[in-house]
Design a protein around this motif. Structure first.
Motif, short mmCIF file in Angstrom:
data_model
loop_
_atom_site.label_atom_id
_atom_site.label_comp_id
_atom_site.label_asym_id
_atom_site.label_seq_id
_atom_site.Cartn_x
_atom_site.Cartn_y
_atom_site.Cartn_z
N LYS A 232 5.70 6.82 -1.59
CA LYS A 232 5.86 5.61 -0.78
C LYS A 232 4.53 4.94 -0.40
O LYS A 232 4.53 3.83 0.12
N ARG A 233 3.42 5.61 -0.64
CA ARG A 233 2.14 5.06 -0.18
C ARG A 233 1.80 3.71 -0.82
O ARG A 233 1.41 2.77 -0.11
N TRP B 161 3.75 1.45 -1.94
CA TRP B 161 4.71 0.46 -1.42
C TRP B 161 4.33 0.07 0.02
O TRP B 161 4.36 -1.11 0.38
N LEU B 162 3.93 1.03 0.83
CA LEU B 162 3.53 0.75 2.21
C LEU B 162 2.23 -0.06 2.25
O LEU B 162 2.05 -0.93 3.11
N GLU B 163 1.31 0.23 1.33
CA GLU B 163 0.05 -0.51 1.31
C GLU B 163 0.27 -1.98 0.95
O GLU B 163 -0.39 -2.87 1.50
N LEU C 197 1.02 -1.71 5.62
CA LEU C 197 1.38 -0.64 6.57
C LEU C 197 0.66 0.65 6.20
O LEU C 197 1.26 1.71 6.05
N GLN C 198 -0.66 0.56 6.06
CA GLN C 198 -1.43 1.73 5.66
C GLN C 198 -1.36 2.85 6.68
O GLN C 198 -1.49 4.03 6.34
N VAL D 194 1.18 3.77 8.38
CA VAL D 194 2.50 4.40 8.45
C VAL D 194 2.58 5.52 7.42
O VAL D 194 2.20 5.34 6.25
N TRP E 93 4.99 8.04 5.29
CA TRP E 93 6.35 8.27 4.82
C TRP E 93 6.26 9.28 3.66
O TRP E 93 6.25 8.93 2.50
#
Length: 331
Positions: free
Chosen positions: A242-243, A245-247, A251-252, A254, A256
């Motif tokens: 998920k990293r 996708w979060l970046e 949303l670094q 966060v 998951w």
């Protein structure tokens, strides 16, 4: 005599407590003398009552029991109740009629009233020369029935659904990603055009939840109605890290960490989960699809997980309150 053996009826001689037996012996001495007289007057009854420490009325009661019995001490032992709280007092034949009438008249789809069922009980008891039970007795027998089974017999499976557990028996899950449940739900907000503020519709969330950990392991949000194009990407999102996708979302901070290939996905019988594309994709990667057995059964773990993932489930369940609007630029 039966088969050369005498039948001995226990009348309390061997089972009566010592205190009761001693009282009966003392009473027998006095009542026995009175019973020998052809007529017992008030004066004699008062004298016996004074001697025994009981009332005059009780003296006459004991005298009647002595004369109606065999003239022995056990005639004066206190009587034993055959009923009591929680025990039946009706003859076995009456109980059998109650059961038969309840099964035949009450537990069926005609849904007869208690009054109608009771009239049938009265008719059968009188026809068989049996004592008629009170209507309250019938009502207690009906109240003792299993509510779900009675509702099923009278109203069918739909009528008993509210009395049964929504989720049924929980699945036997022993490890992470052994089973992942996937389903869709509309989000409780309205997406509007950024320029004209015209409504574009409500987005759908397709979420994948691991049953063992109750964690959300995959997520897809789309304005399109649920289809294989949302179920497939949700499964892919479950497997991937998920990293990145979060970046992309900025949303670094966060974390998951949940990801991995599930052994089994548990879904309902909707068309998108029955698509050839999803079945072949699962077969390609060794994922077993499992389907809910009944179209009306509840996907309980998924719904519990969704509600636990947001405050009071506010963004997951439609409510009658006005929905917030979110501006979206048309692409």
């Amino acid at each position: 005599m039966d088969g050369g053996q005498a039948q001995i009826i226990e009348q309390g001689v061997l089972t009566a407590p010592d205190e009761e037996w001693d009282v009966a012996v003392r009473q027998a001495e006095v009542i026995g003398r009175l019973a020998a007289e052809p007529r017992v007057g008030l004066a004699a009854a008062d004298a016996a009552a004074s001697e025994l420490g009981i009332s005059q009325r009780q003296v006459y009661v004991l005298l009647g029991r002595w004369r109606a019995g065999e003239g022995v001490v056990s005639d004066l032992l206190p009587g034993r109740s055959s009923g009591g709280r929680g025990q039946g007092r009706l003859p076995a034949a009456v109980e059998a009629i109650l059961r038969e009438v309840i099964d035949a008249r009450y537990l069926n789809r005609q849904r007869r009233s208690v009054a109608s069922v009771y009239r049938e009980v009265v008719r059968r008891c009188r026809g068989g020369g049996l004592p008629v039970p009170a209507r309250k007795t019938l009502e207690r027998r009906i109240e003792a029935l299993d509510p779900a089974a009675a509702a099923t017999a009278r109203k069918g499976a739909d009528g008993a659904r509210r009395l049964r557990s929504a989720g049924g028996d929980p699945p036997s899950i022993e490890g992470l990603l052994q089973q992942v449940q996937i389903d869709h739900t509309p989000v409780d907000l309205e997406v509007v055009d950024e320029r004209h503020r015209l409504p574009m519709g409500r987005p759908y969330v397709t979420a994948a939840i691991d049953v063992a950990s109750r964690c959300v392991v995959g997520l897809v949000v789309t304005l399109e109605a649920p289809s294989a194009l949302s179920a497939g990407p949700c499964l892919a999102h479950t497997v991937c890290d998920k990293r990145p996708w979060l970046e992309r979302l900025g949303l670094q901070a966060v974390a998951w960490p949940m990801s991995g290939k599930p052994h089994e996905i548990y879904v309902d019988n909707a068309t998108e989960f029955r698509s050839e594309a999803l079945r072949r994709g699962c077969a390609q990667h060794g994922i077993t699809p499992a389907y809910r057995p009944s179209p009306r059964s509840s996907n309980g773990w998924w719904r519990l997980g969704v509600r636990a993932s947001t405050p009071a489930g506010a963004a997951w369940s439609p409510t009658p309150t006005p929905r917030p609007a979110v501006a979206c630029r048309r692409s």
